[in-house]
Design a protein around this motif. Sequence first.
Motif, short mmCIF file in Angstrom:
data_model
loop_
_atom_site.label_atom_id
_atom_site.label_comp_id
_atom_site.label_asym_id
_atom_site.label_seq_id
_atom_site.Cartn_x
_atom_site.Cartn_y
_atom_site.Cartn_z
N ARG A 93 -5.44 6.51 -10.36
CA ARG A 93 -4.17 5.97 -9.88
C ARG A 93 -3.23 7.07 -9.44
NH1 ARG A 93 -1.07 2.23 -14.02
NH2 ARG A 93 -0.94 4.22 -15.14
N THR A 94 -2.50 6.81 -8.36
CA THR A 94 -1.42 7.69 -7.91
C THR A 94 -0.14 6.86 -7.91
OG1 THR A 94 -1.53 7.17 -5.54
CG2 THR A 94 -3.09 8.81 -6.38
N SER A 95 0.95 7.43 -7.46
CA SER A 95 2.21 6.69 -7.40
C SER A 95 2.21 5.66 -6.28
CB SER A 95 3.37 7.66 -7.19
OG SER A 95 3.21 8.37 -5.96
N ALA A 96 1.27 5.77 -5.33
CA ALA A 96 1.26 4.88 -4.18
C ALA A 96 0.15 3.83 -4.22
CB ALA A 96 1.14 5.70 -2.89
N TYR A 97 -0.95 4.12 -4.89
CA TYR A 97 -2.09 3.19 -4.88
C TYR A 97 -2.99 3.46 -6.07
CZ TYR A 97 -4.92 7.10 -3.24
OH TYR A 97 -5.56 8.31 -3.14
N LYS A 98 -3.93 2.55 -6.28
CA LYS A 98 -4.97 2.72 -7.29
C LYS A 98 -6.32 2.50 -6.63
CE LYS A 98 -6.20 1.36 -12.03
NZ LYS A 98 -5.79 0.51 -13.19
N LEU A 99 -7.25 3.39 -6.87
CA LEU A 99 -8.59 3.28 -6.28
C LEU A 99 -9.57 2.79 -7.35
CD1 LEU A 99 -10.40 5.68 -3.89
CD2 LEU A 99 -11.55 5.02 -6.00
N HIS A 100 -10.39 1.79 -6.98
CA HIS A 100 -11.37 1.19 -7.89
C HIS A 100 -12.76 1.40 -7.29
CE1 HIS A 100 -7.93 -1.15 -9.61
NE2 HIS A 100 -7.53 -1.08 -8.35
N LEU A 101 -13.74 1.72 -8.13
CA LEU A 101 -15.10 2.01 -7.67
C LEU A 101 -16.12 1.20 -8.44
CD1 LEU A 101 -17.22 3.76 -6.10
CD2 LEU A 101 -17.07 5.39 -8.00
N PHE A 102 -17.07 0.62 -7.70
CA PHE A 102 -18.25 0.00 -8.30
C PHE A 102 -19.47 0.49 -7.53
CE2 PHE A 102 -21.50 -3.38 -8.17
CZ PHE A 102 -21.80 -3.46 -9.52
#
Length: 215
Positions: A136-145
């Motif tokens: 997570r950053t202050s602008a977005y969250k990245l999710h991985l599968f």
Amino acid sequence: MTIHSLYIYDRHCACVYYQDWHRTRRPKLAVEGGIMPAVSQAVSAHPAEINQPSLSTAGSTRNTLSSGSGAAASDSPSPLLQTPVSAASALMTSGPITSTGLSFDEEAKLVYGVILSLRNMIRKLSGRDEQFVNYRTSAYKLHLFETISGYKFVMLSDPNTDSLRFVLRQIYVGPFLEYVTRNPLVSMDSTERGIDNEYFRSSVDRLVRGMSIFA
């Protein structure tokens, strides 16, 4: 909370599919030859007709993608698509859309590079049994599968969103297996073509928009 975009990468590190929802800053069109055909005509340098219909429409309709939104459309609208992606795409953003300054092929490479770097770092620091699932950053969250076959499903969302790994898994076991893996007209593990088709894009869109966190 909201969901911004979805990327799918194959085991060759190539982006084979892209779709977005709430993005007010989008990448520029990919440079010619920067991405494979049938990834997303919303970011393709030269939108063209898709010659890869889904299994149930083979020989009956011509499938295309709207160059403005990446939405699925066809000459003969299917009754299965009760909520056309093109109609819903108008609600994706609230306000003027600006550019990130990057072309889509550059953005896709950067996203994959971040995933690869963080995954390698976690394995070296925490051991091979540790998995990288999100950051997570202050602008977005990245999710991985990541699947056993090497496909990587990546979703960008609001930074306050809980883990969406289960959503990526639903996309894999649902629309991906149904309209990509089991579709003989889709060239799997191809280094020349993406996996975009009308039913897969529409099914993913309905699944994402049906989630309680989608706003």
